[in-house]
Design a protein around this motif. Structure first.
Motif, PDB file in Angstrom:
ATOM      1  N   GLY A   1     -35.186 -21.227 -25.867  1.00  0.00           N
ATOM      2  CA  GLY A   1     -35.037 -22.570 -25.316  1.00  0.00           C
ATOM      3  C   GLY A   1     -35.689 -23.613 -26.203  1.00  0.00           C
ATOM      4  N   GLU A   2     -36.844 -23.270 -26.765  1.00  0.00           N
ATOM      5  CA  GLU A   2     -37.510 -24.175 -27.699  1.00  0.00           C
ATOM      6  C   GLU A   2     -36.650 -24.393 -28.945  1.00  0.00           C
ATOM      7  N   ALA A   3     -36.156 -23.290 -29.528  1.00  0.00           N
ATOM      8  CA  ALA A   3     -35.364 -23.398 -30.756  1.00  0.00           C
ATOM      9  C   ALA A   3     -34.092 -24.198 -30.528  1.00  0.00           C
ATOM     10  N   ALA A   4     -33.425 -23.955 -29.397  1.00  0.00           N
ATOM     11  CA  ALA A   4     -32.175 -24.663 -29.105  1.00  0.00           C
ATOM     12  C   ALA A   4     -32.421 -26.153 -28.869  1.00  0.00           C
ATOM     13  N   MET A   5     -33.539 -26.499 -28.227  1.00  0.00           N
ATOM     14  CA  MET A   5     -33.840 -27.911 -27.978  1.00  0.00           C
ATOM     15  C   MET A   5     -34.117 -28.643 -29.286  1.00  0.00           C
ATOM     16  N   ARG A   6     -34.831 -28.010 -30.204  1.00  0.00           N
ATOM     17  CA  ARG A   6     -35.064 -28.627 -31.519  1.00  0.00           C
ATOM     18  C   ARG A   6     -33.735 -28.841 -32.241  1.00  0.00           C
ATOM     19  N   GLU A   7     -32.871 -27.851 -32.167  1.00  0.00           N
ATOM     20  CA  GLU A   7     -31.562 -27.945 -32.815  1.00  0.00           C
ATOM     21  C   GLU A   7     -30.763 -29.119 -32.263  1.00  0.00           C
ATOM     22  N   LEU A   8     -30.765 -29.279 -30.949  1.00  0.00           N
ATOM     23  CA  LEU A   8     -30.012 -30.372 -30.334  1.00  0.00           C
ATOM     24  C   LEU A   8     -30.587 -31.732 -30.711  1.00  0.00           C
TER      25      LEU A   8
ATOM     26  N   ALA B   1     -29.767 -36.250 -21.721  1.00  0.00           N
ATOM     27  CA  ALA B   1     -29.859 -35.234 -20.678  1.00  0.00           C
ATOM     28  C   ALA B   1     -29.502 -33.882 -21.279  1.00  0.00           C
ATOM     29  N   VAL B   2     -30.066 -32.823 -20.686  1.00  0.00           N
ATOM     30  CA  VAL B   2     -29.726 -31.474 -21.125  1.00  0.00           C
ATOM     31  C   VAL B   2     -29.741 -30.545 -19.917  1.00  0.00           C
ATOM     32  N   PHE B   3     -28.662 -29.792 -19.768  1.00  0.00           N
ATOM     33  CA  PHE B   3     -28.582 -28.744 -18.754  1.00  0.00           C
ATOM     34  C   PHE B   3     -28.880 -27.426 -19.450  1.00  0.00           C
ATOM     35  N   VAL B   4     -29.943 -26.759 -18.995  1.00  0.00           N
ATOM     36  CA  VAL B   4     -30.402 -25.520 -19.627  1.00  0.00           C
ATOM     37  C   VAL B   4     -30.044 -24.340 -18.727  1.00  0.00           C
ATOM     38  N   GLY B   5     -29.491 -23.277 -19.328  1.00  0.00           N
ATOM     39  CA  GLY B   5     -28.920 -22.170 -18.564  1.00  0.00           C
ATOM     40  C   GLY B   5     -29.895 -21.259 -17.868  1.00  0.00           C
ATOM     41  N   SER B   6     -31.199 -21.494 -17.978  1.00  0.00           N
ATOM     42  CA  SER B   6     -32.187 -20.749 -17.190  1.00  0.00           C
ATOM     43  C   SER B   6     -33.476 -21.558 -17.143  1.00  0.00           C
ATOM     44  N   ASP B   7     -34.268 -21.332 -16.102  1.00  0.00           N
ATOM     45  CA  ASP B   7     -35.542 -22.051 -15.970  1.00  0.00           C
ATOM     46  C   ASP B   7     -36.506 -21.715 -17.102  1.00  0.00           C
ATOM     47  N   LEU B   8     -36.488 -20.450 -17.530  1.00  0.00           N
ATOM     48  CA  LEU B   8     -37.407 -20.050 -18.594  1.00  0.00           C
ATOM     49  C   LEU B   8     -37.078 -20.780 -19.894  1.00  0.00           C
ATOM     50  N   MET B   9     -35.798 -20.867 -20.241  1.00  0.00           N
ATOM     51  CA  MET B   9     -35.418 -21.638 -21.428  1.00  0.00           C
ATOM     52  C   MET B   9     -35.722 -23.118 -21.229  1.00  0.00           C
ATOM     53  N   ALA B  10     -35.550 -23.609 -19.994  1.00  0.00           N
ATOM     54  CA  ALA B  10     -35.835 -25.022 -19.722  1.00  0.00           C
ATOM     55  C   ALA B  10     -37.316 -25.333 -19.928  1.00  0.00           C
ATOM     56  N   ALA B  11     -38.201 -24.384 -19.599  1.00  0.00           N
ATOM     57  CA  ALA B  11     -39.630 -24.587 -19.845  1.00  0.00           C
ATOM     58  C   ALA B  11     -39.891 -24.753 -21.335  1.00  0.00           C
ATOM     59  N   GLY B  12     -39.191 -23.981 -22.154  1.00  0.00           N
ATOM     60  CA  GLY B  12     -39.305 -24.137 -23.602  1.00  0.00           C
ATOM     61  C   GLY B  12     -38.773 -25.476 -24.071  1.00  0.00           C
ATOM     62  N   ALA B  13     -37.640 -25.911 -23.486  1.00  0.00           N
ATOM     63  CA  ALA B  13     -37.063 -27.199 -23.857  1.00  0.00           C
ATOM     64  C   ALA B  13     -38.001 -28.351 -23.509  1.00  0.00           C
ATOM     65  N   LEU B  14     -38.648 -28.282 -22.350  1.00  0.00           N
ATOM     66  CA  LEU B  14     -39.587 -29.327 -21.948  1.00  0.00           C
ATOM     67  C   LEU B  14     -40.757 -29.427 -22.922  1.00  0.00           C
ATOM     68  N   ALA B  15     -41.238 -28.281 -23.403  1.00  0.00           N
ATOM     69  CA  ALA B  15     -42.352 -28.287 -24.358  1.00  0.00           C
ATOM     70  C   ALA B  15     -41.965 -28.997 -25.649  1.00  0.00           C
ATOM     71  N   VAL B  16     -40.739 -28.779 -26.117  1.00  0.00           N
ATOM     72  CA  VAL B  16     -40.276 -29.423 -27.357  1.00  0.00           C
ATOM     73  C   VAL B  16     -40.093 -30.916 -27.143  1.00  0.00           C
ATOM     74  N   LEU B  17     -39.569 -31.307 -25.986  1.00  0.00           N
ATOM     75  CA  LEU B  17     -39.407 -32.737 -25.713  1.00  0.00           C
ATOM     76  C   LEU B  17     -40.763 -33.446 -25.713  1.00  0.00           C
ATOM     77  N   ARG B  18     -41.786 -32.828 -25.165  1.00  0.00           N
ATOM     78  CA  ARG B  18     -43.142 -33.408 -25.226  1.00  0.00           C
ATOM     79  C   ARG B  18     -43.604 -33.490 -26.679  1.00  0.00           C
ATOM     80  N   GLU B  19     -43.346 -32.438 -27.414  1.00  0.00           N
ATOM     81  CA  GLU B  19     -43.736 -32.376 -28.825  1.00  0.00           C
ATOM     82  C   GLU B  19     -43.093 -33.501 -29.632  1.00  0.00           C
ATOM     83  N   ARG B  20     -41.847 -33.850 -29.272  1.00  0.00           N
ATOM     84  CA  ARG B  20     -41.117 -34.900 -29.990  1.00  0.00           C
ATOM     85  C   ARG B  20     -41.351 -36.290 -29.395  1.00  0.00           C
ATOM     86  N   GLY B  21     -42.191 -36.387 -28.394  1.00  0.00           N
ATOM     87  CA  GLY B  21     -42.506 -37.692 -27.814  1.00  0.00           C
ATOM     88  C   GLY B  21     -41.445 -38.238 -26.890  1.00  0.00           C
ATOM     89  N   ARG B  22     -40.601 -37.377 -26.334  1.00  0.00           N
ATOM     90  CA  ARG B  22     -39.559 -37.819 -25.396  1.00  0.00           C
ATOM     91  C   ARG B  22     -40.063 -37.689 -23.967  1.00  0.00           C
TER      92      ARG B  22
END
Length: 337
Positions: free
Chosen positions: A233-240, A249-270
């Motif tokens: 989820g982290e890798a895919a969020m960085r790619e996007l 907006a992003v729809f993530v196919g599982s909560d676990l991947m979504a937790a990774g996506a949220l971490a990257v969004l914080r990292e990128r200041g979103r």
């Protein structure tokens, strides 16, 4: 002091304590429907009083059953402990099978060596049936199961074998439609998605539900793929974000991947949801522990597990066919979208 071994109670002890014949005790313990209610109650009381334990080996000689079901996880072993969905399915299946005095054996089939061990175990006649968990299309284990002619049921459809292997599942496609439509109704313009593996029903059907709503807006650059792990989820969020920096907006196919996506969004200041709304899928324990808490699609995992066990037990009991079950999902809104 000499040690005296205490004799284990036998079926003869149960017969004496219950006041019925040994044959009646045997039929009662083996589930014979023609044992009277009074005799069955007397046997159960005598079993409790004497501490008698059924000899599974002896019972299997009579019933031609092992009293065991194998749950096969077609993923690397570490996913069993990382993904909370698997623990729910395992817990519920264990409890439901125990109600029928059936033991559950957990086996992992994440690579060729693991699959060979599973097949050897099943060929040895050690199980009455198989519960398939996270089965991937094209998995060679599936063909082996067909040659063994052992009852098998899947948690989630097995792509390409929907008419061959019965299953219980959440309505992944409709759940994805619910989430995608919700993001559209929130006024989001550039909506991306992170899919699960496309050789699994969750990965494919959730992507199809997303595309049902987005139509031509579901362009390739707004789609990234994961494997249901947090890392993916982290890798895919960085790619996007690298491809589409202005996605909102992003729809993530599982909560676990979504937790990774949220971490990257914080990292990128979103900011979430001000800059980017995030939706997940599962409504697992993770959804309530992320920051912000995750808007997601609830799939009824306990009911899926219950129905999967029911279907398998019906096949083990001699049913020629059983009908697969698809259960509805619900949208759960929280702070992330």
């Amino acid at each position: 002091m000499p040690v005296t071994n205490k004799r284990r109670p036998t079926i003869h002890d149960v017969a004496r304590a219950s006041g019925v014949s040994r044959g009646t005790v045997s039929r009662a313990l083996n589930g014979d429907p023609y044992v009277s209610t009074a005799a069955l109650a007397a046997v159960r009381r005598a079993v409790a009083e004497t501490g008698y334990v059924v000899n599974r080996a002896a019972r299997s000689l009579v019933t031609q059953r092992t009293g065991t079901v194998v749950m096969v996880l077609s993923e690397p072993q570490e996913k069993l402990f990382e993904d909370p969905n698997f623990s729910v399915l395992l817990r519920v299946a264990t409890r439901r099978l125990a109600q029928r005095d059936v033991a559950l054996v957990m086996m992992v089939a994440g690579d060729d060596g693991d699959r060979e061990r599973v097949v050897r175990y099943l060929r040895g006649g050690h199980a009455d049936g198989v519960l398939l968990l996270s089965a991937h299309s094209g998995d060679p284990l599936l063909a082996e199961l067909e040659t063994l002619a052992i009852p098998a049921v899947a948690c989630g459809a097995v792509l390409g074998r929907e008419g061959v292997i019965p299953y219980a599942a959440a309505d992944d496609r409709e759940g994805a439609r619910q989430m995608a439509q919700y993001l559209v109704d929130q006024g989001r313009k550039k909506i991306a998605t992170i899919t699960g593996p496309l050789d699994t029903p969750g990965g494919l059907n959730r992507l199809e539900g997303f595309c049902d709503v987005l139509g031509r807006k579901a362009v390739k650059k707004l789609i990234a793929h994961g494997d249901y792990s947090r890392h993916s989820g982290e890798a895919a969020m960085r790619e996007l974000l690298d491809r589409v920096p202005d996605l909102d907006a992003v729809f993530v196919g599982s909560d676990l991947m979504a937790a990774g996506a949220l971490a990257v969004l914080r990292e990128r200041g979103r900011r979430v949801p001000e800059d980017v709304a995030v939706g997940g899928f599962d409504d697992s324990a993770i959804a309530g522990s992320t920051h912000p808490k995750l808007t997601t699609v609830r799939q009824p995992l306990e009911q899926v597990a219950t129905e999967t066990v029911r279907l398998l037990l019906e096949l083990i009991d001699g049913a020629d066919t059983v009908d697969s079950v698809i259960l509805p999902t619900d949208l759960v809104t929280r702070e992330s979208a």
